[in-house]
Structures are given as C-alpha cells and as structure tokens.
Design a protein around this motif. Structure first.
Motif, PDB file in Angstrom:
ATOM      1  N   SER A   2      29.590  37.785  32.365  1.00  0.00           N
ATOM      2  CA  SER A   2      28.320  37.829  33.087  1.00  0.00           C
ATOM      3  C   SER A   2      28.528  38.498  34.437  1.00  0.00           C
ATOM      4  O   SER A   2      29.637  38.564  34.951  1.00  0.00           O
ATOM      5  CB  SER A   2      27.740  36.429  33.263  1.00  0.00           C
ATOM      6  OG  SER A   2      28.574  35.682  34.115  1.00  0.00           O
ATOM      7  N   TRP A  28      21.068  48.696  37.474  1.00  0.00           N
ATOM      8  CA  TRP A  28      21.350  47.281  37.191  1.00  0.00           C
ATOM      9  C   TRP A  28      21.043  46.945  35.738  1.00  0.00           C
ATOM     10  O   TRP A  28      21.750  46.139  35.120  1.00  0.00           O
ATOM     11  CB  TRP A  28      20.561  46.367  38.119  1.00  0.00           C
ATOM     12  CG  TRP A  28      21.219  46.155  39.445  1.00  0.00           C
ATOM     13  CD1 TRP A  28      20.777  46.584  40.667  1.00  0.00           C
ATOM     14  CD2 TRP A  28      22.443  45.462  39.694  1.00  0.00           C
ATOM     15  NE1 TRP A  28      21.645  46.197  41.661  1.00  0.00           N
ATOM     16  CE2 TRP A  28      22.675  45.509  41.088  1.00  0.00           C
ATOM     17  CE3 TRP A  28      23.360  44.811  38.887  1.00  0.00           C
ATOM     18  CZ2 TRP A  28      23.799  44.924  41.682  1.00  0.00           C
ATOM     19  CZ3 TRP A  28      24.489  44.226  39.484  1.00  0.00           C
ATOM     20  CH2 TRP A  28      24.686  44.285  40.857  1.00  0.00           C
ATOM     21  N   ILE A  30      21.392  48.838  33.169  1.00  0.00           N
ATOM     22  CA  ILE A  30      22.523  49.319  32.374  1.00  0.00           C
ATOM     23  C   ILE A  30      23.697  48.354  32.491  1.00  0.00           C
ATOM     24  O   ILE A  30      24.292  47.956  31.484  1.00  0.00           O
ATOM     25  CB  ILE A  30      22.934  50.742  32.819  1.00  0.00           C
ATOM     26  CG1 ILE A  30      21.801  51.724  32.474  1.00  0.00           C
ATOM     27  CG2 ILE A  30      24.260  51.158  32.180  1.00  0.00           C
ATOM     28  CD1 ILE A  30      21.945  53.084  33.099  1.00  0.00           C
ATOM     29  N   ASP A  31      24.011  47.952  33.712  1.00  0.00           N
ATOM     30  CA  ASP A  31      25.122  47.020  33.903  1.00  0.00           C
ATOM     31  C   ASP A  31      24.864  45.683  33.219  1.00  0.00           C
ATOM     32  O   ASP A  31      25.775  45.096  32.622  1.00  0.00           O
ATOM     33  CB  ASP A  31      25.392  46.813  35.393  1.00  0.00           C
ATOM     34  CG  ASP A  31      26.103  48.003  36.020  1.00  0.00           C
ATOM     35  OD1 ASP A  31      26.379  48.994  35.297  1.00  0.00           O
ATOM     36  OD2 ASP A  31      26.389  47.953  37.228  1.00  0.00           O
ATOM     37  N   ALA A  33      23.040  45.197  30.575  1.00  0.00           N
ATOM     38  CA  ALA A  33      23.166  45.414  29.130  1.00  0.00           C
ATOM     39  C   ALA A  33      24.642  45.494  28.716  1.00  0.00           C
ATOM     40  O   ALA A  33      25.023  44.989  27.651  1.00  0.00           O
ATOM     41  CB  ALA A  33      22.422  46.683  28.719  1.00  0.00           C
ATOM     42  N   LEU A  34      25.459  46.108  29.570  1.00  0.00           N
ATOM     43  CA  LEU A  34      26.890  46.220  29.279  1.00  0.00           C
ATOM     44  C   LEU A  34      27.646  44.930  29.559  1.00  0.00           C
ATOM     45  O   LEU A  34      28.738  44.714  29.034  1.00  0.00           O
ATOM     46  CB  LEU A  34      27.511  47.347  30.111  1.00  0.00           C
ATOM     47  CG  LEU A  34      27.063  48.765  29.777  1.00  0.00           C
ATOM     48  CD1 LEU A  34      27.619  49.752  30.797  1.00  0.00           C
ATOM     49  CD2 LEU A  34      27.505  49.142  28.363  1.00  0.00           C
ATOM     50  N   GLY A  35      27.058  44.088  30.429  1.00  0.00           N
ATOM     51  CA  GLY A  35      27.713  42.834  30.778  1.00  0.00           C
ATOM     52  C   GLY A  35      28.829  43.001  31.796  1.00  0.00           C
ATOM     53  O   GLY A  35      29.690  42.133  31.945  1.00  0.00           O
ATOM     54  N   ARG A  36      28.814  44.141  32.510  1.00  0.00           N
ATOM     55  CA  ARG A  36      29.852  44.379  33.515  1.00  0.00           C
ATOM     56  C   ARG A  36      29.313  45.332  34.580  1.00  0.00           C
ATOM     57  O   ARG A  36      28.414  46.127  34.331  1.00  0.00           O
ATOM     58  CB  ARG A  36      31.116  44.956  32.892  1.00  0.00           C
ATOM     59  CG  ARG A  36      30.919  46.305  32.255  1.00  0.00           C
ATOM     60  CD  ARG A  36      32.198  46.781  31.552  1.00  0.00           C
ATOM     61  NE  ARG A  36      31.950  47.970  30.775  1.00  0.00           N
ATOM     62  CZ  ARG A  36      31.946  49.208  31.265  1.00  0.00           C
ATOM     63  NH1 ARG A  36      32.198  49.421  32.543  1.00  0.00           N
ATOM     64  NH2 ARG A  36      31.716  50.238  30.478  1.00  0.00           N
ATOM     65  N   THR A  38      29.453  48.514  36.642  1.00  0.00           N
ATOM     66  CA  THR A  38      30.041  49.838  36.461  1.00  0.00           C
ATOM     67  C   THR A  38      30.151  50.611  37.770  1.00  0.00           C
ATOM     68  O   THR A  38      30.925  51.564  37.855  1.00  0.00           O
ATOM     69  CB  THR A  38      29.207  50.683  35.488  1.00  0.00           C
ATOM     70  OG1 THR A  38      27.883  50.845  36.011  1.00  0.00           O
ATOM     71  CG2 THR A  38      29.156  50.036  34.110  1.00  0.00           C
TER      72      THR A  38
END
Length: 94
Positions: A2, A28, A30-31, A33-36, A38
């Motif tokens: 998370s 945000w 995108i981050d 959705a990726l769970g990290r 970037t």
C-alpha cells in the motif's frame, strides 16, 4: 503493498463530506493502481463526473480555488475556478 501519503490522506479527509463519486487521477492514480510510488508528486489530481460539477463547486464554495488560464494572452494567469467555463444550468456560477 500500500502507499502511505500525507497528501492522499489530506485530500481523502477533505472529500469525506462529498457524497458523490470522486476519484484520484493523474500520477497518483497510476501509483495507486500499481500499488507503489513511482515518482515524487507535486500535486494531487482528483476527478468528478461532469454531471456532478455543480455539486462539486458548491461543496468547495468557501474555498478560493484558482486554476491556470491557458489562453495565449494571459501568460498562464490564475482565475477563479467557477468562472473558467460555462456549464449548462449553472448561471449563478458564470
């Protein structure tokens, strides 16, 4: 994994009182959705559905929200959000 972010927590707390759908967008989103994380973020973008813009503006009635005016003759000056564009049925905001 998370993402922990004071910025996201701050926006989420503000938006708790907004009872219509909204979501994070931009970098945000995108981050999330990726769970990290970037990259470093300079802002937090949120979106609402077009049909809910009037209620969104009313939710922030006490705020002084400014947006960049991208017209060529304004050099990117800021203007009040509620005067940025006409929305059908929103004559009191134009």
């Amino acid at each position: 994994m998370s993402i922990e972010s004071e910025e996201l927590d701050f926006v989420s707390a503000i938006m708790e009182g907004y009872r219509l759908p909204w979501f994070f967008s931009g970098g945000w989103a995108i981050d999330l959705a990726l769970g990290r994380l970037t990259r470093r973020h300079d802002d937090v973008d949120i979106c609402v559905f077009r049909e809910n813009v009037k209620e969104f503006i009313e939710f922030f009635t006490e705020w002084n929200i400014q947006v960049e005016n991208r017209a060529e003759d304004t050099n990117g000056s800021l203007m009040p959000f509620k005067h940025c564009f006409p929305i059908q049925g929103m004559t009191d905001y134009q």
